[in-house]
Write a protein that holds these residues in place. Structure first.
Motif, PDB file in Angstrom:
ATOM      1  N   ILE A  51     -15.425 -49.732 -39.264  1.00 42.89           N
ATOM      2  CA  ILE A  51     -14.069 -49.351 -38.990  1.00 42.89           C
ATOM      3  C   ILE A  51     -13.276 -49.868 -38.142  1.00 42.89           C
ATOM      4  CG2 ILE A  51     -12.903 -47.027 -38.657  1.00 42.89           C
ATOM      5  CD1 ILE A  51     -15.034 -45.308 -40.058  1.00 42.89           C
ATOM      6  N   LEU A  52     -13.844 -50.085 -36.984  1.00 46.42           N
ATOM      7  CA  LEU A  52     -13.342 -50.639 -36.055  1.00 46.42           C
ATOM      8  C   LEU A  52     -12.935 -52.209 -36.193  1.00 46.42           C
ATOM      9  CD1 LEU A  52     -15.165 -49.336 -32.696  1.00 46.42           C
ATOM     10  CD2 LEU A  52     -13.122 -48.579 -33.673  1.00 46.42           C
ATOM     11  N   TYR A 110     -15.736 -53.464 -48.118  1.00 48.19           N
ATOM     12  CA  TYR A 110     -16.688 -52.992 -49.155  1.00 48.19           C
ATOM     13  C   TYR A 110     -17.950 -52.679 -48.643  1.00 48.19           C
ATOM     14  CZ  TYR A 110     -17.847 -52.627 -54.218  1.00 48.19           C
ATOM     15  OH  TYR A 110     -18.219 -51.972 -55.439  1.00 48.19           O
ATOM     16  N   LEU A 111     -18.351 -51.448 -48.316  1.00 52.43           N
ATOM     17  CA  LEU A 111     -19.558 -50.828 -48.081  1.00 52.43           C
ATOM     18  C   LEU A 111     -20.409 -49.769 -48.854  1.00 52.43           C
ATOM     19  CD1 LEU A 111     -18.469 -49.714 -44.185  1.00 52.43           C
ATOM     20  CD2 LEU A 111     -19.367 -52.057 -45.087  1.00 52.43           C
ATOM     21  N   LEU A 112     -21.666 -49.952 -48.735  1.00 48.94           N
ATOM     22  CA  LEU A 112     -22.376 -49.124 -49.478  1.00 48.94           C
ATOM     23  C   LEU A 112     -22.677 -47.682 -48.846  1.00 48.94           C
ATOM     24  CD1 LEU A 112     -25.211 -51.417 -50.863  1.00 48.94           C
ATOM     25  CD2 LEU A 112     -23.176 -50.727 -52.215  1.00 48.94           C
ATOM     26  N   LYS A 113     -22.786 -46.745 -49.635  1.00 46.87           N
ATOM     27  CA  LYS A 113     -22.734 -45.305 -48.866  1.00 46.87           C
ATOM     28  C   LYS A 113     -24.080 -45.139 -48.021  1.00 46.87           C
ATOM     29  CE  LYS A 113     -19.848 -42.928 -52.390  1.00 46.87           C
ATOM     30  NZ  LYS A 113     -19.736 -41.759 -53.263  1.00 46.87           N
ATOM     31  N   LYS A 128     -21.643 -38.322 -40.169  1.00 49.63           N
ATOM     32  CA  LYS A 128     -21.937 -39.763 -39.685  1.00 49.63           C
ATOM     33  C   LYS A 128     -21.031 -40.281 -38.538  1.00 49.63           C
ATOM     34  CE  LYS A 128     -24.194 -42.030 -43.588  1.00 49.63           C
ATOM     35  NZ  LYS A 128     -24.147 -43.027 -44.652  1.00 49.63           N
ATOM     36  N   LEU A 129     -19.822 -39.667 -38.785  1.00 56.24           N
ATOM     37  CA  LEU A 129     -18.643 -40.060 -37.849  1.00 56.24           C
ATOM     38  C   LEU A 129     -18.332 -39.293 -36.782  1.00 56.24           C
ATOM     39  CD1 LEU A 129     -16.106 -41.669 -40.360  1.00 56.24           C
ATOM     40  CD2 LEU A 129     -17.703 -42.713 -38.746  1.00 56.24           C
ATOM     41  N   PRO A 138     -25.564 -46.882 -42.313  1.00 54.54           N
ATOM     42  CA  PRO A 138     -25.889 -46.070 -41.264  1.00 54.54           C
ATOM     43  C   PRO A 138     -24.407 -45.874 -40.287  1.00 54.54           C
ATOM     44  CG  PRO A 138     -27.494 -47.754 -41.311  1.00 54.54           C
ATOM     45  CD  PRO A 138     -26.361 -48.214 -42.311  1.00 54.54           C
ATOM     46  N   PRO A 139     -24.910 -44.943 -39.745  1.00 51.01           N
ATOM     47  CA  PRO A 139     -23.336 -44.286 -38.797  1.00 51.01           C
ATOM     48  C   PRO A 139     -22.899 -45.193 -38.064  1.00 51.01           C
ATOM     49  CG  PRO A 139     -25.176 -42.628 -38.859  1.00 51.01           C
ATOM     50  CD  PRO A 139     -25.707 -43.690 -39.425  1.00 51.01           C
TER      51      PRO A 139
END
Length: 216
Positions: A117-118, A103-106, A21-22, A109-110
């Motif tokens: 993150i930013l 807190y994010l779910l897997k 994704k990253l 989306p990318p």
């Protein structure tokens, strides 16, 4: 500027999925990966230059919530986003208590993961919308909070806040200097400025006032 992050998950397939994704974003690199919280802490002891960690919750040896609490005690400058399949109230509440910055779910989306993150690195609190709603519900309380409108607003710089956060967990000047990649004399100068701005004469007073004013 290239930002080093770490991915912690007991499922190597999911680690690869996050890496993929990253992979489109050249300003982010993977500093290391680990399969549990204990392994993550071991790697940080060797090299703590990562800026942010994507942390799973359910892992053997040391789960993500326990690991987050320990990392925040020793390396408070490192941002941590929980990246998990669990969206239940108990896990959200424990993650927030442990010091998680997001807190994010897997299934994120990318582009949303990259933006999160930013946002977190800039001091925000990234959350999947459904998680944000649950968090608001958890934090709602009938208790009123007294505020003093006459209380002077204190403005600390971003670096001063980082130093104060590390003082608050009991780190000595030398460790703060190592963590923030500055000299001990620079740490002392920041602390002197903090004392002046908060109008205090001790670390205990500074931390108490900073917490009361919600600076840290």
């Amino acid at each position: 500027m290239n930002t080093r992050i770490a991915i912690i998950d007991d499922n190597n397939f999911l680690i690869k999925s996050v890496k993929d994704k990253l992979s489109f974003y050249t300003d982010i690199s993977i500093g290391f990966t680990a399969n549990n919280g204990a392994h993550c802490l071991d790697k940080l002891e060797v090299d703590a230059r990562v800026k942010l960690i994507l942390m799973d919750i359910e892992m053997p040896r040391l789960n993500g919530i326990e690991a987050t609490a320990l990392i925040k005690q020793k390396f408070p400058q490192i941002k941590i986003i929980m990246l998990t399949v669990f969206d239940d109230d108990e896990n959200i509440f424990k993650a927030i208590q442990s010091g998680a910055d997001g807190y994010l779910l897997k299934e994120t989306p990318p582009q949303e993961l990259y933006n999160a993150i930013l946002q977190t690195l800039e001091g925000g609190a990234a959350m999947t919308p459904s998680i944000a709603l649950k968090t608001l519900n958890l934090l709602r309380s009938p208790l009123s909070i007294k505020t003093n409108d006459d209380e002077e607003t204190v403005k600390l710089s971003g670096r001063e806040i980082e130093v104060l956060e590390q003082l608050a967990v009991g780190l000595p000047y030398t460790s703060i200097a190592d963590n923030l990649i500055i000299s001990p004399s620079t740490v002392r100068r920041h602390i002197e400025n903090i004392y002046k701005k908060l109008q205090v004469h001790s670390k205990v007073e500074a931390i108490e006032i900073a917490k009361r004013k919600r600076i840290i």
